[in-house]
Design a protein around this motif. Structure first.
Motif, PDB file in Angstrom:
ATOM      1  N   VAL A 387       0.861  -1.172   0.000  1.00  0.00           N
ATOM      2  CA  VAL A 387       0.000   0.000   0.000  1.00  0.00           C
ATOM      3  C   VAL A 387       0.906   1.233   0.000  1.00  0.00           C
ATOM      4  O   VAL A 387       1.759   1.376   0.867  1.00  0.00           O
ATOM      5  CB  VAL A 387      -0.861   0.026   1.282  1.00  0.00           C
ATOM      6  CG1 VAL A 387      -1.828   1.199   1.240  1.00  0.00           C
ATOM      7  CG2 VAL A 387      -1.591  -1.286   1.442  1.00  0.00           C
ATOM      8  N   ARG A 389       1.309   5.400   0.030  1.00  0.00           N
ATOM      9  CA  ARG A 389       0.619   6.671   0.204  1.00  0.00           C
ATOM     10  C   ARG A 389       1.584   7.829   0.365  1.00  0.00           C
ATOM     11  O   ARG A 389       2.740   7.660   0.748  1.00  0.00           O
ATOM     12  CB  ARG A 389      -0.362   6.612   1.372  1.00  0.00           C
ATOM     13  CG  ARG A 389       0.268   6.418   2.713  1.00  0.00           C
ATOM     14  CD  ARG A 389      -0.839   6.172   3.739  1.00  0.00           C
ATOM     15  NE  ARG A 389      -0.292   5.684   4.980  1.00  0.00           N
ATOM     16  CZ  ARG A 389       0.079   6.465   5.991  1.00  0.00           C
ATOM     17  NH1 ARG A 389      -0.027   7.763   5.901  1.00  0.00           N
ATOM     18  NH2 ARG A 389       0.574   5.931   7.097  1.00  0.00           N
ATOM     19  N   GLN A 606       0.670  12.046  -7.828  1.00  0.00           N
ATOM     20  CA  GLN A 606      -0.580  11.418  -7.383  1.00  0.00           C
ATOM     21  C   GLN A 606      -0.929  10.205  -8.237  1.00  0.00           C
ATOM     22  O   GLN A 606      -1.347   9.168  -7.729  1.00  0.00           O
ATOM     23  CB  GLN A 606      -1.722  12.436  -7.456  1.00  0.00           C
ATOM     24  CG  GLN A 606      -1.716  13.389  -6.287  1.00  0.00           C
ATOM     25  CD  GLN A 606      -2.951  14.264  -6.286  1.00  0.00           C
ATOM     26  OE1 GLN A 606      -3.630  14.409  -7.303  1.00  0.00           O
ATOM     27  NE2 GLN A 606      -3.249  14.869  -5.150  1.00  0.00           N
ATOM     28  N   LEU A 607      -0.736  10.355  -9.533  1.00  0.00           N
ATOM     29  CA  LEU A 607      -1.033   9.246 -10.435  1.00  0.00           C
ATOM     30  C   LEU A 607      -0.145   8.049 -10.117  1.00  0.00           C
ATOM     31  O   LEU A 607      -0.604   6.907 -10.073  1.00  0.00           O
ATOM     32  CB  LEU A 607      -0.800   9.717 -11.881  1.00  0.00           C
ATOM     33  CG  LEU A 607      -1.368   8.833 -12.985  1.00  0.00           C
ATOM     34  CD1 LEU A 607      -2.877   8.718 -12.871  1.00  0.00           C
ATOM     35  CD2 LEU A 607      -0.978   9.403 -14.352  1.00  0.00           C
ATOM     36  N   VAL A 609       1.169   7.237  -7.300  1.00  0.00           N
ATOM     37  CA  VAL A 609       0.807   6.615  -6.040  1.00  0.00           C
ATOM     38  C   VAL A 609      -0.532   5.882  -6.139  1.00  0.00           C
ATOM     39  O   VAL A 609      -0.694   4.775  -5.635  1.00  0.00           O
ATOM     40  CB  VAL A 609       0.779   7.684  -4.925  1.00  0.00           C
ATOM     41  CG1 VAL A 609       0.150   7.144  -3.671  1.00  0.00           C
ATOM     42  CG2 VAL A 609       2.196   8.150  -4.656  1.00  0.00           C
ATOM     43  N   SER A 610      -1.504   6.496  -6.833  1.00  0.00           N
ATOM     44  CA  SER A 610      -2.829   5.883  -6.829  1.00  0.00           C
ATOM     45  C   SER A 610      -2.953   4.795  -7.892  1.00  0.00           C
ATOM     46  O   SER A 610      -3.644   3.803  -7.688  1.00  0.00           O
ATOM     47  CB  SER A 610      -3.905   6.947  -7.027  1.00  0.00           C
ATOM     48  OG  SER A 610      -3.669   7.635  -8.235  1.00  0.00           O
ATOM     49  N   GLU A 611      -2.290   4.955  -9.041  1.00  0.00           N
ATOM     50  CA  GLU A 611      -2.523   4.006 -10.131  1.00  0.00           C
ATOM     51  C   GLU A 611      -1.307   3.149 -10.460  1.00  0.00           C
ATOM     52  O   GLU A 611      -1.407   2.217 -11.234  1.00  0.00           O
ATOM     53  CB  GLU A 611      -2.932   4.762 -11.408  1.00  0.00           C
ATOM     54  CG  GLU A 611      -4.096   5.723 -11.226  1.00  0.00           C
ATOM     55  CD  GLU A 611      -5.437   5.031 -11.382  1.00  0.00           C
ATOM     56  OE1 GLU A 611      -5.458   3.920 -11.925  1.00  0.00           O
ATOM     57  OE2 GLU A 611      -6.444   5.605 -10.939  1.00  0.00           O
ATOM     58  N   ARG A 615       0.392   3.369 -15.308  1.00  0.00           N
ATOM     59  CA  ARG A 615      -0.460   4.491 -15.721  1.00  0.00           C
ATOM     60  C   ARG A 615       0.332   5.791 -15.727  1.00  0.00           C
ATOM     61  O   ARG A 615       0.182   6.637 -16.608  1.00  0.00           O
ATOM     62  CB  ARG A 615      -1.669   4.617 -14.780  1.00  0.00           C
ATOM     63  CG  ARG A 615      -2.670   3.488 -14.958  1.00  0.00           C
ATOM     64  CD  ARG A 615      -3.441   3.631 -16.266  1.00  0.00           C
ATOM     65  NE  ARG A 615      -4.202   4.875 -16.341  1.00  0.00           N
ATOM     66  CZ  ARG A 615      -5.378   5.055 -15.747  1.00  0.00           C
ATOM     67  NH1 ARG A 615      -5.925   4.081 -15.055  1.00  0.00           N
ATOM     68  NH2 ARG A 615      -6.010   6.203 -15.854  1.00  0.00           N
TER      69      ARG A 615
END
Ligand code: ADP
Ligand code: ZN
Ligand code: ZN
Length: 734
Positions: A387, A389, A606-607, A609-611, A615
């Motif tokens: 995970v 973040r 952000q991309l 970390v989230s995707e 991506r």
């Protein structure tokens, strides 16, 4: 002129773009790819026969004869000569230097192309019939050696039970007529050939997707860390060696990933030559010649292993294809990954490019359908993806760069028995020494850069030129004594963690702490045995290692790559962060990754970390497309440096004027010139540096231009006052 006197073209070292013509040696012609000794000015140099004669050129009566034939047969086989000729043309680097770079140092110096010999032993028929049990009673050492030799083939001394006086025992066995000995060229070590795990379905599909038969194909294996890529390499390598072919495996830095080498020896039952920079010249020569003779079936090596001749080449694998170390940054500036693709094409064999974080160049080739594209999105076994973040550290108190929430998480993971890694890609104590009163920073005397504090602040070092000095007692501008260490390096993070967690065993992994030979391997063993619980490291620790109990990775600072003038910096940052995140939670526990940032709103961060990297990379490709930057458009960098501060700019201005003369009348050749401009690091090691960047929409357009332009650049008188070099497909724009 008789046929014997037809001039022969030879690649000599030095700045000659083409070969030079010589008369053949009196002893007769030397074949293409052989080494000869050629007179050059007043020297005699080792050179490589190109084979063709230029035909044009100087009248034979003005040519000089070769002074010696070193190899009577081609040292560099024709297939490799073709690759080297191509590379010389593509990188616009002199063919002589290219050919000599491709050779092990000893061959470059004219050493005979012969492997060292080793003595090997086997039982005679009498020896094979002896009752070793009986012998054990009176001469146990002899009996033990006889038993060790009781196997098919010849055995080298290194494979026998160790012990004092082995040579004496063997001499006695020889006297008895129980064993016989001979000398043979040194053989690379043979692997154990143990069975591995049964492949998962995803792995089997990936293996099947790589064409095994004849013919060129390129495949990108885009698999998250821990998805079992190495098992796929092993399966493909096994398939190739079992059908009688040789396999070339390129890896970034062998010293950093001893586990990978061990796995190849563990699992393949053929001879494996390992080629890397830690070898002695003699070892490297043995490996290179064994590959060329077909005695090494697998070559596992770093960048320069791409030039190893392999008569039965059947497969090339490039591990961590995105890694910057595949690009040589000085001299002959080649990309081993790109040459590997070219070599596979020329040899008509498949190539596999594996990574969790593909370079944008390779990713684009796959997305455009030029490469096959195999993706593995799951880790093998029970381990899930970590995970990840972002931790917004704006206006939070930082203790030597570490925020309270990160330290608290670290405490929790340690309490639960996990291991914790803090990643910061900067070694030393602090990147600058700052005057608190006037803002002055201690500069390097020879470079445009601050000096880094080391040894807890006791020493200043320049990371660009290596200069060292003790820190000054007071500011050299205002005389103030309040000098402070600004920013953090791994040393400082380690010191902070030591005082925060005094009872937790900790180690630092960077170039300073692992300089001693074997130090890194020793530390890695301690990580796996859990003797170490807390790790601080640079990219050295980010790649390839398998740490089953590592549960938390803290990225101390990801912001460096976000706003760099180098357009590749953000790609490299994302690759590093993803690789280091991949160290977490590889086995029993779910991993957690915390990235400290002052820019939590940055869209690409952000991309990422989230995707995930996939991506992120596709979005970054879109940005590159808008800007016409690689892989959309091709670059070359003309670099110049000199002690005389104005000389580099004068040279590049002249080169730029020459370019305009070519470009204006030919309007169709669309090449843009950016610069000349001072290099981002304008002064390094006492030299002033400047750049001229060239960009074209396509590779072929850029190449056509370079072919017309470089002869003019070669002729510029301003070029004699600088050191200059052309970097095709540059990776580093500093
Ligand atoms: P990658 O190279 O993609 O990081 P590895 O090949 O190192 O992945 O595999 C990650 C871990 O999973 C290793 O410990 C490896 O031994 C294990 N592994 C890989 N494939 C299998 C499999 N088919 N069955 C069981 N374990 C596997
Ligand atoms: Zn000051
Ligand atoms: Zn310096």
């Amino acid at each position: 002129m008789t046929a014997d006197e037809t001039p022969v073209r030879v690649f000599v070292p030095g700045p000659f773009r083409q070969g030079l013509d010589y008369l053949p040696h009196a002893a007769g012609p030397a074949p293409a790819g052989a080494r000869v000794e050629a007179p050059l000015g007043r020297r005699k140099v080792v050179a490589i026969v190109d084979g063709t004669s230029s035909g044009a050129g100087i009248a034979p009566d003005r040519l000089r004869p070769l002074t010696r034939i070193i190899d009577t047969e081609p040292l560099i086989p024709e297939a490799m000569m073709n690759l080297l000729r191509w590379a010389s043309g593509y990188y616009h680097h002199p063919a002589g230097d290219v050919c000599l770079t491709a050779l092990p140092a000893l061959l470059r110096q004219g050493h005979p192309a012969a492997r060292r010999v080793e003595r090997v032993w086997r039982l005679t028929p009498t020896g094979a019939q002896l009752d070793t049990d009986a012998l054990m009673q009176r001469a146990s050492r002899q009996a033990r050696i006889l038993r060790a030799l009781d196997r098919p083939g010849w055995t080298a001394q290194g494979e026998m039970p160790a012990g004092d006086g082995l040579a004496g025992v063997l001499a006695r066995l020889l006297e008895h007529g129980w064993v016989e000995a001979r000398d043979r060229p040194r053989m690379p070590r043979i692997g154990r050939g143990a069975d591995g795990p049964a492949l998962t379905e995803a792995q089997r599909e990936a293996v099947a997707a790589v064409p095994g038969g004849a013919g060129f194909s390129a495949t990108l294996l885009e698999g998250v860390t821990g998805s079992g890529k190495t098992e796929i390499y092993l399966a493909l390598a096994r398939r190739a060696v079992e059908s009688g072919r040789q396999v070339l495996v390129l890896v970034p830095e062998i010293g950093l990933t001893p586990q990978l080498v061990d796995r190849f020896f563990e699992r393949l039952s053929v001879s494996i030559a390992v080629l890397h920079s830690g070898l002695t010249d003699a070892e490297r020569l043995d490996g290179w010649l064994a590959a060329r003779a077909g005695d090494a079936r697998v070559i596992l090596g770093t960048r320069s292993a791409i030039f190893t001749p392999m008569p039965d080449l059947g497969l090339i694998i490039v591990d961590e294809e995105h890694d910057g170390s595949f690009k040589q940054q000085d001299g002959f500036r080649y990309s081993a990954r790109d040459l590997a693709v070219r070599r596979a094409q020329q040899a008509g064999v498949p190539i596999l490019l594996g990574t969790a974080t593909p370079s944008l160049e390779t990713l684009n080739n796959a997305l455009q359908g030029r490469y096959h594209h195999v993706r593995l999105s799951q880790r093998v076994g029970r381990a899930g993806q970590p995970v990840v973040r972002l931790l917004d550290v704006r206006s939070r108190p930082l203790r030597e760069g570490l925020s309270r929430p990160l330290l608290e998480q670290a405490a929790q993971h340690l309490e639960q028995g996990g291991q914790v890694l803090m990643f910061l890609n900067r070694r030393g104590f602090a990147p600058a020494l700052l005057c608190h009163d006037c803002g002055w920073q201690m500069p390097c005397r020879h470079c445009d850069s601050a000096m880094t504090l080391h040894a807890g602040g006791q020493r200043l070092c320049c990371h660009h030129c290596g200069a060292q000095r003790p820190p000054p007692a007071q500011c050299e501008r205002c005389g103030s004594r309040s000098l402070i260490a600004l920013g953090e390096g791994t040393e400082r993070i380690a010191a902070a963690l030591r005082s925060e967690f005094p009872d937790v065993p900790m180690a630092r992994f960077d170039r300073d702490s692992t300089a001693r030979k074997g130090a890194l391997a020793q530390l890695l063993t301690q990580v796996r045995s859990k003797a170490l619980r807390l790790l601080v490291g640079t990219q050295m620790i980010a790649k390839g290692h398998d740490f089953p109990d590592l549960s938390l990775v803290g990225v101390v600072n990801a912001d460096g790559g976000l706003f760099s003038t180098d357009f590749r910096a953000i790609e490299r940052m994302a690759q590093l962060v993803t690789q280091v995140a991949g160290r977490a939670g590889r086995d029993r526990r779910r991993g957690e990754v915390i990235i400290q940032t002052h820019h939590p709103g940055h869209p690409l961060l952000q991309l990422l970390v989230s995707e995930g990297y996939g991506r992120f990379a596709r979005a970054l490709l879109e940005e590159r497309k808008q800007a016409g930057l690689p892989p959309f458009g091709s670059l070359a960098l003309l670099q110049a440096e000199a002690r005389q501060p104005r000389a580099p700019d004068a040279f590049l201005q002249a080169a730029s004027t020459a370019a305009d003369r070519l470009l204006v009348p030919q309007g169709r050749l669309r090449v843009e010139l950016w610069g000349p401009a001072p290099a981002p690091l304008e002064r390094r090691a006492g030299r002033t540096r400047a750049h001229l960047l060239l960009r074209a929409d396509s590779r072929s357009e850029l190449q056509r231009f370079l072919r017309a332009w470089l002869p003019e650049v070669d002729g510029l008188s301003e070029g004699r006052r600088v050191r200059w070099a052309l970097d095709v497909d540059p990776q580093d724009l500093t």
